[in-house]
Design an enzyme around this catalytic site. Structure first.
Site, PDB file in Angstrom:
ATOM      1  CE  LYS A 150     -11.650 -24.236  23.213  1.00  0.00           C
ATOM      2  NZ  LYS A 150     -11.519 -22.763  23.294  1.00  0.00           N
TER       3      LYS A 150
ATOM      4  CE  LYS B  60      -8.164 -24.634  16.791  1.00  0.00           C
ATOM      5  NZ  LYS B  60      -6.902 -25.345  17.019  1.00  0.00           N
ATOM      6  CG  ASP B  61      -7.892 -17.501  20.193  1.00  0.00           C
ATOM      7  OD1 ASP B  61      -7.038 -16.735  20.662  1.00  0.00           O
ATOM      8  OD2 ASP B  61      -7.833 -17.983  19.044  1.00  0.00           O
ATOM      9  NE  ARG B  62     -10.430 -16.548  28.873  1.00  0.00           N
ATOM     10  CZ  ARG B  62     -11.175 -15.456  29.112  1.00  0.00           C
ATOM     11  NH1 ARG B  62     -12.484 -15.554  29.318  1.00  0.00           N
ATOM     12  NH2 ARG B  62     -10.602 -14.271  29.122  1.00  0.00           N
TER      13      ARG B  62
END
Length: 350
Positions: A50, A79-81
């Site tokens: 993503k 998880k980080d954006r």
């Protein structure tokens, strides 16, 4: 300046400045589970990639696409954006139904989600089931001599870094800490069970960072002291540093095989016997936080421990051009790439 900017570095000042995560592709994270899909069962183990999406948003998108109950889905870690990340999800799926195809689920240019693989699994994926994360970071506009970078990388690989909680833990402008303080004072209430957990985590993380910061200042954050509660690298079990084993423990610490631990405060944990010496030292370091600890005890939050030192596995740095560097390393679960970066460079605002 956030909560971690004020914490002491272990290996001297940052070598120079760098632009970190100038684009999502500059911050890549690959989640590692440490086990394989079981090949049968009422769940799917789904590997996704993503960008521009939070983990929870990606889960909701996949639930909508495959028409499943989001509440039955599982994930190992968030998880980080603003990054390109891979991670694993579990999805409840009828045992007699064909498995769905992979491919792009969503793509608006700036944000996207794709399914890399789908396999049968027997159970829902619990939070924390990952073994760690592989990081590939590109630093741009780097202002430092290559020799200095190479020397510092060797130091971090050989000796590790302070295992601080990263600024992400505390929210934008440390709002999670502000709200935790207000909750403990009785002026607000958490919005949900997840919000309650987030506030508790922020409070305990801040106290852990405070203890670790003082031990960095004292110079004994990576060396076992008599009475310390020690842990094996990558493990959770504890044992006490005894005076007659001082030389042996120091050799093991030098090889990154054991680490001293610090407190995640709360009510007495009867499974973790701590020495009087360590209990007294940490009580002194956390004297200003006494009311917060009492609030955690009143809410039946059980105390725990966390390693003071973080091993940076497989750390390698490569200069792509005069001002661009690429870093690769692997960290165990619960660790932050930003605490590795801060021992190298000062990140510029994006």
């Amino acid at each position: 300046m956030n909560a971690t900017d004020r914490l002491p570095r272990a290996w001297g000042p940052a070598l120079g400045a760098a632009t970190v995560a100038a684009a999502p592709e500059d911050f890549q994270v690959d989640e590692r589970l440490g086990f394989a899909a079981e090949g049968a069962g009422p769940h799917l183990l789904v590997h996704i990639r993503k960008c521009g999406l939070t983990t929870l948003r990606a889960i909701q998108m996949l639930a909508d696409q495959w028409q499943v109950d989001r509440r039955g889905m599982g994930y190992a870690g968030r998880k980080d954006r603003v990054a390109v990340t891979t991670q694993w999800l579990s999805v409840p799926w009828p045992v007699n139904a064909p498995t769905p195809a992979g491919g792009r689920v969503f793509d608006d240019g700036a944000a996207w989600l794709e399914v890399l693989s789908v396999e049968r699994h027997r159970r829902k994926l619990p939070v924390g089931a990952l073994s760690g994360n592989q990081f590939t970071l590109t630093l741009r506009d780097v202002e430092l001599p290559p020799e200095a970078m190479a020397s510092r990388v060797v130091t971090l690989a050989r000796h590790g870094v302070p295992n601080y909680f990263g600024g992400q833990r505390f929210g934008h402008d440390e709002q999670n800490l502000t709200r935790a303080r207000d909750w403990f004072a009785g002026t607000i209430r958490p919005r949900s069970r997840n919000d309650r957990s987030m506030l508790i985590s922020a409070a305990r993380s801040a106290m852990f960072n405070a203890v670790l910061a003082q031990r960095v200042e004292d110079g004994d954050w990576r060396w076992p002291q008599t009475g310390d509660a020690l842990t094996l690298d990558g493990r959770g079990s504890l044992f006490t540093a005894e005076v007659e084993e001082a030389a042996f423990n120091r050799r093991r610490a030098a090889g990154l095989r054991i680490h001293p631990t610090g407190p995640l405060p709360g009510a007495l944990n009867r499974r973790q016997a701590l020495s009087d010496r360590l209990t007294a030292r940490e009580a002194g370091l956390l004297g200003d936080w006494a009311s917060w600890i009492e609030s955690l005890e009143a809410r039946r939050v059980v105390a725990d421990r966390r390693a003071l030192r973080l091993s940076v596995h497989g750390l390698a740095a490569r200069q792509l051009d005069g001002s661009t560097w690429r870093l690769r390393f692997w960290l165990t679960r619960g660790a932050y790439a930003t605490v590795v970066l801060r021992e190298l460079v000062a990140a510029r605002e994006r």
